[in-house]
Design a protein around this motif. Structure first.
Motif, PDB file in Angstrom:
ATOM      1  N   PHE A 111       0.817  -1.204   0.000  1.00 53.70           N
ATOM      2  CA  PHE A 111       0.000   0.000   0.000  1.00 53.70           C
ATOM      3  C   PHE A 111       0.854   1.259   0.000  1.00 53.70           C
ATOM      4  CE2 PHE A 111      -3.753  -2.442   1.835  1.00 53.70           C
ATOM      5  CZ  PHE A 111      -4.455  -2.391   0.646  1.00 53.70           C
ATOM      6  N   LYS A 112       2.014   1.215   0.640  1.00 51.79           N
ATOM      7  CA  LYS A 112       2.890   2.381   0.656  1.00 51.79           C
ATOM      8  C   LYS A 112       3.468   2.666  -0.726  1.00 51.79           C
ATOM      9  CE  LYS A 112       4.286   2.434   5.489  1.00 51.79           C
ATOM     10  NZ  LYS A 112       5.398   2.326   6.432  1.00 51.79           N
ATOM     11  N   LYS A 113       3.541   1.654  -1.583  1.00 57.44           N
ATOM     12  CA  LYS A 113       4.067   1.834  -2.933  1.00 57.44           C
ATOM     13  C   LYS A 113       3.024   2.378  -3.902  1.00 57.44           C
ATOM     14  CE  LYS A 113       7.675  -1.648  -2.659  1.00 57.44           C
ATOM     15  NZ  LYS A 113       8.207  -2.897  -3.209  1.00 57.44           N
ATOM     16  N   VAL A 114       1.760   2.428  -3.469  1.00 55.97           N
ATOM     17  CA  VAL A 114       0.698   2.948  -4.322  1.00 55.97           C
ATOM     18  C   VAL A 114       0.840   4.457  -4.394  1.00 55.97           C
ATOM     19  CG1 VAL A 114      -1.794   3.219  -4.577  1.00 55.97           C
ATOM     20  CG2 VAL A 114      -0.851   1.044  -3.798  1.00 55.97           C
ATOM     21  N   LYS A 115       0.895   4.971  -5.629  1.00 54.11           N
ATOM     22  CA  LYS A 115       1.042   6.412  -5.842  1.00 54.11           C
ATOM     23  C   LYS A 115      -0.131   6.907  -6.664  1.00 54.11           C
ATOM     24  CE  LYS A 115       6.070   6.255  -5.817  1.00 54.11           C
ATOM     25  NZ  LYS A 115       6.488   6.399  -4.570  1.00 54.11           N
ATOM     26  N   PRO A 116      -0.394   8.186  -6.610  1.00 49.25           N
ATOM     27  CA  PRO A 116      -1.476   8.713  -7.436  1.00 49.25           C
ATOM     28  C   PRO A 116      -1.104   8.610  -8.915  1.00 49.25           C
ATOM     29  CG  PRO A 116      -0.291  10.491  -6.350  1.00 49.25           C
ATOM     30  CD  PRO A 116       0.242   9.213  -5.794  1.00 49.25           C
ATOM     31  N   PRO A 117      -2.085   8.620  -9.786  1.00 45.51           N
ATOM     32  CA  PRO A 117      -1.815   8.533 -11.225  1.00 45.51           C
ATOM     33  C   PRO A 117      -1.193   9.841 -11.733  1.00 45.51           C
ATOM     34  CG  PRO A 117      -4.156   8.809 -10.847  1.00 45.51           C
ATOM     35  CD  PRO A 117      -3.507   8.643  -9.498  1.00 45.51           C
ATOM     36  N   GLU A 118       0.126   9.963 -11.607  1.00 40.60           N
ATOM     37  CA  GLU A 118       0.808  11.217 -11.899  1.00 40.60           C
ATOM     38  C   GLU A 118       0.675  11.635 -13.359  1.00 40.60           C
ATOM     39  OE1 GLU A 118       4.689  10.273 -10.525  1.00 40.60           O
ATOM     40  OE2 GLU A 118       4.129  10.390  -8.412  1.00 40.60           O
ATOM     41  N   LYS A 119       0.773  10.676 -14.275  1.00 39.21           N
ATOM     42  CA  LYS A 119       0.669  11.011 -15.699  1.00 39.21           C
ATOM     43  C   LYS A 119      -0.722  11.540 -16.032  1.00 39.21           C
ATOM     44  CE  LYS A 119       4.152   7.734 -17.269  1.00 39.21           C
ATOM     45  NZ  LYS A 119       4.409   6.526 -18.060  1.00 39.21           N
ATOM     46  N   SER A 120      -1.747  10.915 -15.471  1.00 39.47           N
ATOM     47  CA  SER A 120      -3.121  11.355 -15.734  1.00 39.47           C
ATOM     48  C   SER A 120      -3.367  12.740 -15.137  1.00 39.47           C
ATOM     49  CB  SER A 120      -4.122  10.368 -15.158  1.00 39.47           C
ATOM     50  OG  SER A 120      -3.980   9.117 -15.779  1.00 39.47           O
ATOM     51  N   ILE A 121      -2.851  12.969 -13.945  1.00 39.66           N
ATOM     52  CA  ILE A 121      -3.025  14.277 -13.307  1.00 39.66           C
ATOM     53  C   ILE A 121      -2.319  15.351 -14.115  1.00 39.66           C
ATOM     54  CG2 ILE A 121      -2.426  15.627 -11.258  1.00 39.66           C
ATOM     55  CD1 ILE A 121      -2.901  13.067  -9.612  1.00 39.66           C
ATOM     56  N   ALA A 122      -1.091  15.069 -14.567  1.00 41.46           N
ATOM     57  CA  ALA A 122      -0.348  16.040 -15.370  1.00 41.46           C
ATOM     58  C   ALA A 122      -1.067  16.314 -16.686  1.00 41.46           C
ATOM     59  CB  ALA A 122       1.068  15.535 -15.634  1.00 41.46           C
ATOM     60  N   SER A 123      -1.592  15.285 -17.311  1.00 44.05           N
ATOM     61  CA  SER A 123      -2.328  15.460 -18.560  1.00 44.05           C
ATOM     62  C   SER A 123      -3.590  16.285 -18.342  1.00 44.05           C
ATOM     63  CB  SER A 123      -2.696  14.093 -19.136  1.00 44.05           C
ATOM     64  OG  SER A 123      -3.495  14.230 -20.274  1.00 44.05           O
ATOM     65  N   ALA A 124      -4.293  16.029 -17.249  1.00 40.37           N
ATOM     66  CA  ALA A 124      -5.507  16.793 -16.947  1.00 40.37           C
ATOM     67  C   ALA A 124      -5.168  18.258 -16.683  1.00 40.37           C
ATOM     68  CB  ALA A 124      -6.225  16.193 -15.752  1.00 40.37           C
ATOM     69  N   LYS A 125      -4.041  18.514 -15.999  1.00 36.89           N
ATOM     70  CA  LYS A 125      -3.631  19.898 -15.744  1.00 36.89           C
ATOM     71  C   LYS A 125      -3.266  20.602 -17.040  1.00 36.89           C
ATOM     72  CE  LYS A 125      -2.121  19.372 -10.970  1.00 36.89           C
ATOM     73  NZ  LYS A 125      -0.992  19.378 -10.026  1.00 36.89           N
ATOM     74  N   ARG A 126      -2.574  19.903 -17.951  1.00 32.22           N
ATOM     75  CA  ARG A 126      -2.231  20.504 -19.243  1.00 32.22           C
ATOM     76  C   ARG A 126      -3.490  20.814 -20.040  1.00 32.22           C
ATOM     77  NH1 ARG A 126       1.823  16.473 -19.327  1.00 32.22           N
ATOM     78  NH2 ARG A 126       0.544  15.249 -20.750  1.00 32.22           N
ATOM     79  N   THR A 127      -4.430  19.880 -20.028  1.00 27.93           N
ATOM     80  CA  THR A 127      -5.688  20.099 -20.750  1.00 27.93           C
ATOM     81  C   THR A 127      -6.444  21.279 -20.158  1.00 27.93           C
ATOM     82  OG1 THR A 127      -5.819  17.751 -21.258  1.00 27.93           O
ATOM     83  CG2 THR A 127      -7.847  19.019 -21.462  1.00 27.93           C
TER      84      THR A 127
END
Length: 153
Positions: A111-127
């Motif tokens: 569970f500690k290795k689970v990270k948020p979907p960084e690529k999706s978040i970055a793509s959503a911010k760019r959009t």
């Protein structure tokens, strides 16, 4: 479907409207057939999934029912080696607690290795940044006709 005499060279005597109507009807039939095929495949897959789910659920229940029996068998097996019955049950219970602790530590590490979907978040911010800078298309201003007064006579 179509008359063999009206195919290829013989189809020249049909009007454009008839050809379009025929193509539309055949496309509609093709789409309906494709939808029926997809429904049949999904129905079969859902049936297989339901049978598989029922089988795995039944297996899980049987494993759950077998745990107490196997625990008693292990405790009595240890007792037959010469240890007291209470100590035998404590050893089996302690083994279960140790196994549960190891599994809990493994799950916490995963569970500690689970990270948020960084690529999706970055793509959503760019959009969002691109859409935030977009100006709406100017629409022509249309003048409305003056309202007509009605009399209450």
């Amino acid at each position: 479907m179509s008359d063999p005499s009206n195919t290829a060279l013989g189809g020249a005597d049909r009007s454009l409207g008839q050809l379009v109507a025929s193509a539309t009807a055949e496309m509609s039939a093709l789409v309906h057939d494709e939808i029926a095929l997809a429904k049949a495949e999904l129905r079969q897959d859902v049936k297989r999934g339901a049978i598989g789910g029922l089988a795995i659920s039944t297996a899980g229940v049987l494993v759950l029912f077998s745990l107490p029996v196997l625990s008693f068998a292990a405790a009595y097996g240890i007792h037959n080696l010469g240890l007291g019955l209470a100590w035998s049950f404590l050893i089996v219970g302690g083994a279960f607690l140790l196994l549960a602790g190891l599994l809990a530590a493994l799950s916490v590490a995963k569970f500690k290795k689970v990270k948020p979907p960084e690529k999706s978040i970055a793509s959503a911010k760019r959009t969002a940044a691109v859409l935030g800078g977009v100006k709406p298309h100017p629409r022509p201003v249309t003048e409305q006709a003056p309202a007509v007064a009605r009399s209450s006579a």
